[in-house]
Write a protein that holds these residues in place. Structure first.
Motif, PDB file in Angstrom:
ATOM      1  N   ALA A 290      37.100  44.664  19.443  1.00  0.00           N
ATOM      2  CA  ALA A 290      38.495  45.023  19.698  1.00  0.00           C
ATOM      3  C   ALA A 290      38.858  44.864  21.167  1.00  0.00           C
ATOM      4  N   VAL A 291      37.930  45.235  22.054  1.00  0.00           N
ATOM      5  CA  VAL A 291      38.264  45.335  23.477  1.00  0.00           C
ATOM      6  C   VAL A 291      37.913  44.052  24.232  1.00  0.00           C
ATOM      7  N   GLY A 292      37.085  43.196  23.635  1.00  0.00           N
ATOM      8  CA  GLY A 292      36.635  41.990  24.311  1.00  0.00           C
ATOM      9  C   GLY A 292      37.742  41.170  24.965  1.00  0.00           C
ATOM     10  N   PRO A 293      38.777  40.797  24.206  1.00  0.00           N
ATOM     11  CA  PRO A 293      39.852  40.012  24.829  1.00  0.00           C
ATOM     12  C   PRO A 293      40.504  40.733  25.999  1.00  0.00           C
ATOM     13  N   LEU A 294      40.571  42.076  25.897  1.00  0.00           N
ATOM     14  CA  LEU A 294      41.188  42.824  26.995  1.00  0.00           C
ATOM     15  C   LEU A 294      40.296  42.817  28.230  1.00  0.00           C
ATOM     16  N   LEU A 295      38.975  42.737  28.006  1.00  0.00           N
ATOM     17  CA  LEU A 295      38.070  42.627  29.154  1.00  0.00           C
ATOM     18  C   LEU A 295      38.347  41.325  29.894  1.00  0.00           C
ATOM     19  N   ILE A 296      38.557  40.255  29.127  1.00  0.00           N
ATOM     20  CA  ILE A 296      38.849  38.968  29.770  1.00  0.00           C
ATOM     21  C   ILE A 296      40.193  39.026  30.484  1.00  0.00           C
ATOM     22  N   ALA A 297      41.171  39.637  29.819  1.00  0.00           N
ATOM     23  CA  ALA A 297      42.493  39.753  30.445  1.00  0.00           C
ATOM     24  C   ALA A 297      42.388  40.548  31.741  1.00  0.00           C
ATOM     25  N   SER A 298      41.579  41.592  31.715  1.00  0.00           N
ATOM     26  CA  SER A 298      41.421  42.413  32.903  1.00  0.00           C
ATOM     27  C   SER A 298      40.719  41.620  34.011  1.00  0.00           C
ATOM     28  N   PHE A 299      39.787  40.746  33.607  1.00  0.00           N
ATOM     29  CA  PHE A 299      39.107  39.892  34.584  1.00  0.00           C
ATOM     30  C   PHE A 299      40.115  38.985  35.286  1.00  0.00           C
ATOM     31  N   THR A 300      40.976  38.317  34.513  1.00  0.00           N
ATOM     32  CA  THR A 300      41.952  37.418  35.150  1.00  0.00           C
ATOM     33  C   THR A 300      42.953  38.217  35.972  1.00  0.00           C
ATOM     34  N   TYR A 301      43.277  39.430  35.510  1.00  0.00           N
ATOM     35  CA  TYR A 301      44.201  40.261  36.285  1.00  0.00           C
ATOM     36  C   TYR A 301      43.596  40.566  37.650  1.00  0.00           C
ATOM     37  N   ASN A 302      42.318  40.979  37.654  1.00  0.00           N
ATOM     38  CA  ASN A 302      41.680  41.307  38.926  1.00  0.00           C
ATOM     39  C   ASN A 302      41.455  40.073  39.787  1.00  0.00           C
ATOM     40  N   PHE A 303      41.252  38.954  39.132  1.00  0.00           N
ATOM     41  CA  PHE A 303      41.095  37.698  39.848  1.00  0.00           C
ATOM     42  C   PHE A 303      42.270  37.470  40.797  1.00  0.00           C
ATOM     43  N   ASN A 304      43.437  37.871  40.370  1.00  0.00           N
ATOM     44  CA  ASN A 304      44.647  37.718  41.185  1.00  0.00           C
ATOM     45  C   ASN A 304      45.202  39.055  41.637  1.00  0.00           C
ATOM     46  N   ASN A 305      44.329  40.050  41.793  1.00  0.00           N
ATOM     47  CA  ASN A 305      44.803  41.386  42.165  1.00  0.00           C
ATOM     48  C   ASN A 305      45.080  41.441  43.660  1.00  0.00           C
ATOM     49  N   PHE A 306      46.203  40.868  44.017  1.00  0.00           N
ATOM     50  CA  PHE A 306      46.556  40.727  45.430  1.00  0.00           C
ATOM     51  C   PHE A 306      46.843  42.076  46.086  1.00  0.00           C
ATOM     52  N   VAL A 307      47.510  42.951  45.324  1.00  0.00           N
ATOM     53  CA  VAL A 307      48.040  44.181  45.924  1.00  0.00           C
ATOM     54  C   VAL A 307      46.935  45.033  46.531  1.00  0.00           C
ATOM     55  N   ILE A 308      45.836  45.210  45.779  1.00  0.00           N
ATOM     56  CA  ILE A 308      44.802  46.125  46.294  1.00  0.00           C
ATOM     57  C   ILE A 308      44.170  45.556  47.560  1.00  0.00           C
ATOM     58  N   ILE A 309      43.943  44.246  47.593  1.00  0.00           N
ATOM     59  CA  ILE A 309      43.323  43.638  48.764  1.00  0.00           C
ATOM     60  C   ILE A 309      44.248  43.755  49.974  1.00  0.00           C
ATOM     61  N   GLU A 310      45.504  43.429  49.741  1.00  0.00           N
ATOM     62  CA  GLU A 310      46.468  43.425  50.843  1.00  0.00           C
ATOM     63  C   GLU A 310      46.698  44.849  51.356  1.00  0.00           C
ATOM     64  N   ALA A 311      46.851  45.790  50.431  1.00  0.00           N
ATOM     65  CA  ALA A 311      47.179  47.152  50.856  1.00  0.00           C
ATOM     66  C   ALA A 311      45.965  47.847  51.461  1.00  0.00           C
ATOM     67  N   TYR A 312      44.762  47.495  51.010  1.00  0.00           N
ATOM     68  CA  TYR A 312      43.582  48.210  51.512  1.00  0.00           C
ATOM     69  C   TYR A 312      43.316  47.856  52.969  1.00  0.00           C
ATOM     70  N   ASN A 313      43.231  46.574  53.269  1.00  0.00           N
ATOM     71  CA  ASN A 313      42.891  46.215  54.659  1.00  0.00           C
ATOM     72  C   ASN A 313      43.419  44.836  55.037  1.00  0.00           C
ATOM     73  N   GLU A 314      44.397  44.327  54.303  1.00  0.00           N
ATOM     74  CA  GLU A 314      44.927  42.987  54.525  1.00  0.00           C
ATOM     75  C   GLU A 314      43.816  41.948  54.613  1.00  0.00           C
ATOM     76  N   GLY A 315      42.796  42.118  53.782  1.00  0.00           N
ATOM     77  CA  GLY A 315      41.715  41.141  53.721  1.00  0.00           C
ATOM     78  C   GLY A 315      40.618  41.353  54.753  1.00  0.00           C
ATOM     79  N   GLY A 316      40.876  42.216  55.726  1.00  0.00           N
ATOM     80  CA  GLY A 316      39.942  42.382  56.821  1.00  0.00           C
ATOM     81  C   GLY A 316      38.660  43.081  56.398  1.00  0.00           C
ATOM     82  N   PRO A 317      37.635  43.166  57.221  1.00  0.00           N
ATOM     83  CA  PRO A 317      37.577  42.658  58.591  1.00  0.00           C
ATOM     84  C   PRO A 317      37.573  41.124  58.637  1.00  0.00           C
TER      85      PRO A 317
END
Lengths: 369, 541
Positions: free
Chosen positions: B446-473
């Motif tokens: 049941a959850v397998g496809p959602l795991l893949i969807a979550s993988f692609t979501y995190n693949f492009n999870n720009f907000v957390i990277i940008e808000a945490y440290n703008e990619g730094g150090p």
């Protein structure tokens, strides 16, 4: 995994009770993990001191402190009038003359100035009360809502307008498309659906260069849709939300049996009538949920908004809050916290009250988190 | 009333007054849309923005065909969505693909014809061109004029308005300049100083001999500096009297002079300031492998993107499943309250959550660091050290993401029939065996496809990277290009395009974007097959 619906098993073995206690303990720890940041930010929002370092979990009680003169002198000027808000401690309150020298009396902490007891030109003795400074749980909120440099209410208003207009347009347009995909059989239907799904994979964050330049060009002829406008941002949001919502809605339309519209067709109704009189009322509750969810999604979006909106007055709430996370984050912590709490409320209320419907929708394809 | 046949009803629906009214509305709407679109097409064509003009033209054509042809009735319902998608999703993708083959970026922001247009506006003071001392005059309409003194030629005087240039007769050399001349009033020193900025942008005199202000004292006969010569496809710089040719291929000539695509260069290898957008083929893609300042960061960022997505999915799924399993126990008091409290992190806007965590993790002032210090530990450098920054991001993402899987797993667990557990118990299976052989396999279906969807979501999870440290150090190996140790592919591409400071490279950013797109599209197709989407779309409801 336990199946305690067997009414006859009333007595539990000690091992089972121990297991239960352990489970409850883990859950309690989980709740602490989940809620600590939230408790912390609420406490920061209510804490009269704005700096991050001096924060405690339970904010200190509001108090009124009377400031007493340390040496005799004469009051030259009142800088912060009674009732004024002191946002940063060490702001100047009074200009006095002590032993022939001008001296600035600064606030020892954040709060409201009250009861200035000395008039300009009057002298005071050592130990005389000069003025009160009164702290308040709501000083951060007051600062947040009344700072002209950071027009928080304006941002919130922008966010609400942009998110509601976009989500209404999205729901209307995608519902039409979903009806067609669900009810008509036409050449290329399947390919078109797959194409929409694939194209949707391209995050519009990535085509931002193209979108940015396009809005710039459009704005030169139709300023309403240009850069820096709500109209332009709405256009981008609506365009980007088509694909996933068509898929989502098609699923809902598919769940309405076709017998209903076929019998209406036999009675002479056309598609327009079937759509508005039969199908639309049936799927309306779902459409409302989809609309509310896209409202929250757009309300929370900040990357596109940040690139496309340059003017402070046209910013959305999230772009505005982003400005707090800068060099002075430590000092503005309290005000940011107040903004974060107020800004998170719409999303929080909607998600918690719609959690069951959202889970239903999630398993059908929409992903958050 | 007699029975009406089905056919008659259909006809009435098609030709009745309501239908005619509806048809009228369609035509009226179409006409409004067309007028609007034609205006845009015309305006963009006039601007020379052909790609947009053509796109909007094609979309309008498509909408018209769909609405006018009876056999495309089904598409009429989809037309608005199609038009919007074409303009705001498909066109930007096509444009991004195109840009990925060009050198579009700072220094090469305009097309060649735009650059030539821009260059043709530049002027210079030719050698031997006359230089005058100037005094500023102004008439009541606010127009400026110049009183010019040719000091080399025994103080000859000239007067130049915006449209005219004429010698002044009858004034002896060294004489007092008139306070009023031909309706123009001589400005005082102070007035002149104030207005000089404005006047400096103007051209005086006739078109044949334009005169402009060159400095505090000097004015002169300026001439067009760069002249484009059609037959040579080159720009003549009249100041240095050398020919600048557009370069379409990067390389060295026999004298070891470097030529760069998208620049105007002359024989000596000198380059004009403004370059143009040029097709550079696969160079952006090749630079992934060939340029060290791209290859090293890109490789690291690629693996971190995969690692970040994978660990995020794994950790959020594990924790979410654990909580879901615990909440299944009916003996736990206040189960529903626990569940609601545990999904709160999911209901908070991501940006706000990350910012709050950022505050809490602050090494000097944050509450977590203070707590660590209180128990005698040195708080880790959550934002400066690459490893700790990554750990911080994974922690925050776990907090953000586990409620989603908790909800999903709760639903999936409830759907597993309880008699299967009973059967397993009869067989003497322990809890671990039950979990491994029964719960987990059933859940993964049941959850397998959602795991893949979550993988692609995190693949492009720009907000957390940008808000945490703008990619730094920041990553040292990337040289002058912006790249950070916590950057994922999408944030790296974003930084290359909008990174600020160091200059934008839209071409390179677009090439990375295409790579991301191909990878995510591949994963999505895989997921689509897993969810049996094919059957779903081909079946009739």
């Amino acid at each position: 995994m336990s199946r305690d619906n067997h009414e006859k098993r009333k007595h539990y073995r000690p091992a089972e009770n121990l297991q239960l206690a352990a489970q409850i303990l883990i859950l309690l720890a989980a709740v602490v993990f989940a809620l600590f940041p939230i408790v912390w930010v609420i406490s920061a929002a209510l804490n009269p001191s704005q700096s991050m370092s001096s924060q405690t979990v339970i904010p200190p009680l509001p108090e009124t402190r009377t400031i007493v003169a340390e040496a005799p002198g004469k009051l030259l000027r009142i800088v912060s009038l009674a009732g004024a808000r002191v946002e940063r401690s060490a702001e100047m309150i009074l200009l006095v003359e002590i032993e022939g020298e001008e001296k600035e009396l600064r606030a020892p902490k954040n709060g409201y100035v009250d009861n200035i007891r000395v008039a300009v030109g009057e002298t005071f003795q050592s130990g005389d009360a000069l003025y009160d400074i009164r702290s308040s749980y709501l000083i951060n909120v007051d600062t947040l809502l009344n700072t002209e440099r950071k027009p928080f209410l304006r941002w919130m208003f922008n966010s609400v307008v942009i998110a509601s207009v976009s989500s209404i347009i999205v729901v209307l347009i995608t519902a039409f498309s979903a009806y067609s995909f669900s009810r008509f059989r036409f050449a290329g239907r399947r390919n078109l659906l797959v194409l929409i799904l694939l194209v949707q994979v391209f995050p519009n964050l990535l085509s931002m260069v193209a979108i940015f330049l396009m809005l710039q060009q459009i704005g030169q002829h139709i300023p309403f849709f240009g850069l820096n406008t709500a109209g332009g941002l709405i256009l981008v949001y609506v365009g980007g939300a088509m694909g996933i919502n068509i898929w989502l809605m098609k699923g809902f339309f598919d769940s309405v049996p076709r017998d209903i519209d076929e019998s209406a067709m036999v009675d002479g109704a056309n598609h327009w009538q079937v759509y508005w009189r039969l199908i639309f009322p049936l799927v309306r509750p779902v459409l409302v949920v989809v609309g509310i969810l896209s409202f929250v999604g757009i309300y929370n979006e900040f990357v596109l908004a940040r690139v496309l909106l340059r003017d402070k007055d046209s910013w959305t709430l999230m772009v505005g809050l982003w400005q707090f996370i800068s060099a002075t984050f430590g000092q503005d912590w309290g005000v940011f916290a107040a903004g974060a709490v107020i800004g998170a409320l719409p999303s929080l209320i909607i998600y918690l009250s719609l959690q069951d419907q959202i889970v239903g929708g999630l398993t059908q394809g929409a992903v958050k988190g | 009333m007699a029975e009406i046949s089905y056919e008659q009803k259909r006809k009435r629906g098609r030709y009745g007054p309501a239908a005619i009214l509806r048809l009228g509305a369609v035509y009226l709407g179409l006409m409004i849309v067309d007028a609007f679109a034609l205006f845009l097409v015309y305006a963009f064509a006039a601007d020379g923005v052909w790609e947009l003009a053509i796109t909007i033209g094609l979309i309008t054509l498509m909408v018209n065909i769909i609405n006018l042809r009876r056999d495309l009735y089904a598409l009429r319902w989809i037309a608005p969505a199609l038009a919007l998608m074409c303009l705001l999703v498909v066109y930007p993708i096509a444009y991004t693909v195109y840009v990925s083959f060009t050198n579009y970026g700072d220094g090469n922001l305009l097309t060649k014809s735009q650059v030539i247009k821009l260059l043709s506006r530049e002027t210079y003071l030719p050698e031997g061109g006359k230089v005058y001392a100037w005094d500023l005059y102004q008439n009541t309409a606010g127009e400026f004029a110049l009183w010019l003194t040719d000091e080399n030629d025994g103080d000859k005087y000239y007067f130049a308005t915006m449209t005219d240039f004429s010698p002044v007769e009858g004034l002896a050399a060294g004489g007092e300049k008139p306070a009023d001349y031909q309706g123009y009033r001589k400005l005082s020193r102070a007035e002149s100083l104030r207005a000089s900025g404005q006047a400096q942008d103007l051209t005086f005199g006739t078109e044949a001999a334009p005169i402009g202000i060159a400095g505090r004292r000097d004015a002169g006969e300026f001439a067009q500096r760069y002249v484009y010569q059609d037959e040579l496809d080159a720009v003549l710089d009249r100041a240095s009297d050398s020919m600048f040719y557009p370069v379409y291929e990067t390389g060295r000539d026999q004298n070891d002079k470097v030529y760069r695509t998208g620049q105007f260069q002359n024989e000596a290898g000198d380059t004009l300031r403004t370059g143009f957008i040029a097709n550079i083929g696969l160079k952006n893609y090749r630079s992934f492998l060939e340029r060290d300042d791209i290859r090293i960061p890109l490789t690291r960022i690629f693996f971190w993107t995969i690692g970040f997505s994978f660990i995020s999915v794994l950790s959020t799924f594990t924790v979410g499943l654990l909580f879901a399993l615990l909440l299944q126990n009916r003996r736990i008091p206040y189960r529903h309250a626990f569940r609601t409290l545990l999904i709160v992190p999911w209901a908070i806007p991501g940006l706000i959550s990350v910012a709050v965590w950022k505050g809490m993790l602050n090494p000097n002032l944050g509450v977590i660091s203070n707590m660590l210090r209180a128990i005698g530990l040195e708080p880790p450098p959550f934002f400066i050290d690459p490893g700790w920054a990554k750990a911080g991001i994974l922690l925050v993402n776990l907090w953000l993401g586990y409620p989603y899987f908790m909800l999903v797993c709760s639903g999936a667990l409830a759907a597993i029939p309880s008699d299967m557990y009973e059967a397993a118990e009869v067989d003497g299976a322990g809890w671990w065996n039950k979990f491994r052989d029964l719960t987990l396999p059933m859940l993964l279906v049941a959850v397998g496809p959602l795991l893949i969807a979550s993988f692609t979501y995190n693949f492009n999870n720009f907000v957390i990277i940008e808000a945490y440290n703008e990619g730094g150090p920041p990553m040292v190996e990337s040289g002058t290009l912006p790249a950070g140790h916590t950057d994922i592919l999408i944030s790296y591409a974003f930084r290359l395009a909008f990174g600020g400071g160091r200059g934008a490279d839209f071409g390179l950013a677009s090439a990375i974007t295409i790579i991301i797109f191909l990878m995510v599209a591949g994963v999505t197709l895989l997921q689509y097959r897993l969810t049996k989407g094919w059957e779903e779309t081909s079946e009739n409801v």
